[in-house]
Motif scaffolding. Structure first.
Motif, mmCIF file in Angstrom:
data_model
loop_
_atom_site.group_PDB
_atom_site.id
_atom_site.type_symbol
_atom_site.label_atom_id
_atom_site.label_comp_id
_atom_site.label_asym_id
_atom_site.label_seq_id
_atom_site.Cartn_x
_atom_site.Cartn_y
_atom_site.Cartn_z
ATOM 1 N N GLY A 119 10.297 8.836 0.268
ATOM 2 C CA GLY A 119 11.046 9.986 -0.225
ATOM 3 C C GLY A 119 10.175 10.882 -1.078
ATOM 4 N N PRO A 120 10.615 12.101 -1.345
ATOM 5 C CA PRO A 120 9.811 13.061 -2.108
ATOM 6 C C PRO A 120 9.420 12.578 -3.501
ATOM 7 N N LEU A 121 10.276 11.776 -4.135
ATOM 8 C CA LEU A 121 10.013 11.336 -5.505
ATOM 9 C C LEU A 121 9.374 9.953 -5.572
ATOM 10 N N VAL A 122 9.105 9.345 -4.438
ATOM 11 C CA VAL A 122 8.548 7.994 -4.410
ATOM 12 C C VAL A 122 7.093 7.993 -4.881
ATOM 13 N N ARG A 123 6.780 7.038 -5.744
ATOM 14 C CA ARG A 123 5.413 6.777 -6.162
ATOM 15 C C ARG A 123 5.134 5.295 -5.929
ATOM 16 N N SER A 124 3.908 4.868 -6.103
ATOM 17 C CA SER A 124 3.551 3.504 -5.709
ATOM 18 C C SER A 124 4.326 2.436 -6.473
ATOM 19 N N SER A 173 0.844 -1.183 0.000
ATOM 20 C CA SER A 173 0.000 0.000 0.000
ATOM 21 C C SER A 173 0.883 1.239 0.000
ATOM 22 N N GLY A 174 0.277 2.383 -0.320
ATOM 23 C CA GLY A 174 1.048 3.621 -0.377
ATOM 24 C C GLY A 174 0.261 4.807 0.149
ATOM 25 N N ILE A 175 0.994 5.769 0.691
ATOM 26 C CA ILE A 175 0.386 7.016 1.153
ATOM 27 C C ILE A 175 1.181 8.197 0.620
ATOM 28 N N MET A 176 0.511 9.354 0.565
ATOM 29 C CA MET A 176 1.136 10.602 0.136
ATOM 30 C C MET A 176 1.173 11.563 1.319
ATOM 31 N N ILE A 187 4.554 -4.308 2.221
ATOM 32 C CA ILE A 187 5.328 -3.250 1.555
ATOM 33 C C ILE A 187 4.575 -1.936 1.646
ATOM 34 N N VAL A 188 5.287 -0.858 1.930
ATOM 35 C CA VAL A 188 4.642 0.455 1.966
ATOM 36 C C VAL A 188 5.503 1.472 1.229
ATOM 37 N N THR A 189 4.836 2.358 0.491
ATOM 38 C CA THR A 189 5.518 3.484 -0.154
ATOM 39 C C THR A 189 4.980 4.783 0.437
ATOM 40 N N ILE A 190 5.887 5.737 0.656
ATOM 41 C CA ILE A 190 5.529 7.036 1.226
ATOM 42 C C ILE A 190 6.131 8.104 0.331
#
Length: 210
Positions: free
Chosen positions: A196-201, A126-129, A153-156
């Motif tokens: 990180g600032p440039l991270v996407r899902s 999953s991912g969050i912004m 797994i997580v993306t931020i």
């Protein structure tokens, strides 16, 4: 939003052939929501994965799915075809969900992720912004909620305003803050964390299959 076109049942083979032509080793597949369909678009999802597997047996897959309105029959169709990673993004913290995700529900998304893990033992993601006005405590709560449903797994990443019609950026988060959240998430037990600032899902998605 708006009235969508009819389903293109040739889309699965088109996607499979595109992956074959480009020699893609790891593909991230996503879609718009098809809440207008009785199956929520899940049959086309299943057919797409089957077509990709047939033409590209060595290609690994991540499926970034909508919530299918929480319908378990729709989710079962994804589980049955066994993508290496199944991803569904929370996008933001509980308090901001209604504002950021008009049709989605925070707890329903958690239930989807839990069902995927419990029923299919899928590697879930999953991912969050950040930058929408969330507080640190809310981000921590969200990470804890994702671990409670055993997300692997997580993306931020940093929220960016796609157009003037979308919500404005409330703040730009410093890289060192992303680094702190990465450390916190790893300590919570996530198998992979991208922050990180440039991270996407789909950022470094090929690393998330092992």
């Amino acid at each position: 939003t708006g009235k969508p076109d009819k389903v293109d049942w040739k889309e699965p083979i088109k996607i499979a052939r595109s992956i074959q032509i480009m020699g893609v080793r790891h593909a991230v597949i996503t879609s718009v929501d098809r809440d207008d369909l009785k199956d929520n678009g899940s049959i086309l999802w299943r057919e797409t994965i089957i077509a990709i597997r047939k033409l590209n047996p060595n290609t690994t897959l991540e499926t970034l799915i909508p919530d299918f309105k929480g319908d378990q029959n729709s989710l079962d169709r994804i589980i049955e075809v066994k993508p290496e990673v199944v991803s569904h993004n929370l996008e933001t913290v509980r308090r901001l969900t209604k504002e950021v995700r008009i049709q989605a529900k925070y707890d329903r998304s958690l239930d989807v992720l839990k069902y995927l893990k419990d029923k299919g033992s899928n590697r879930t993601k999953s991912g969050i912004m950040l930058g929408l006005g969330e507080k640190k405590e809310e981000v921590l709560e969200t990470l804890e909620d994702l671990r409670k449903v055993d997300v692997d797994i997580v993306t931020i990443g940093q929220y960016l305003q796609p157009s003037k019609k979308h919500l404005p950026v409330k703040s730009f988060i410093k890289p060192e803050i992303f680094a702190k959240f990465k450390n916190i998430a790893e300590n919570l037990g996530f198998k992979h964390v991208e922050s990180g600032p440039l991270v996407r899902s789909s950022y470094k998605a090929h690393k998330h299959i092992s």
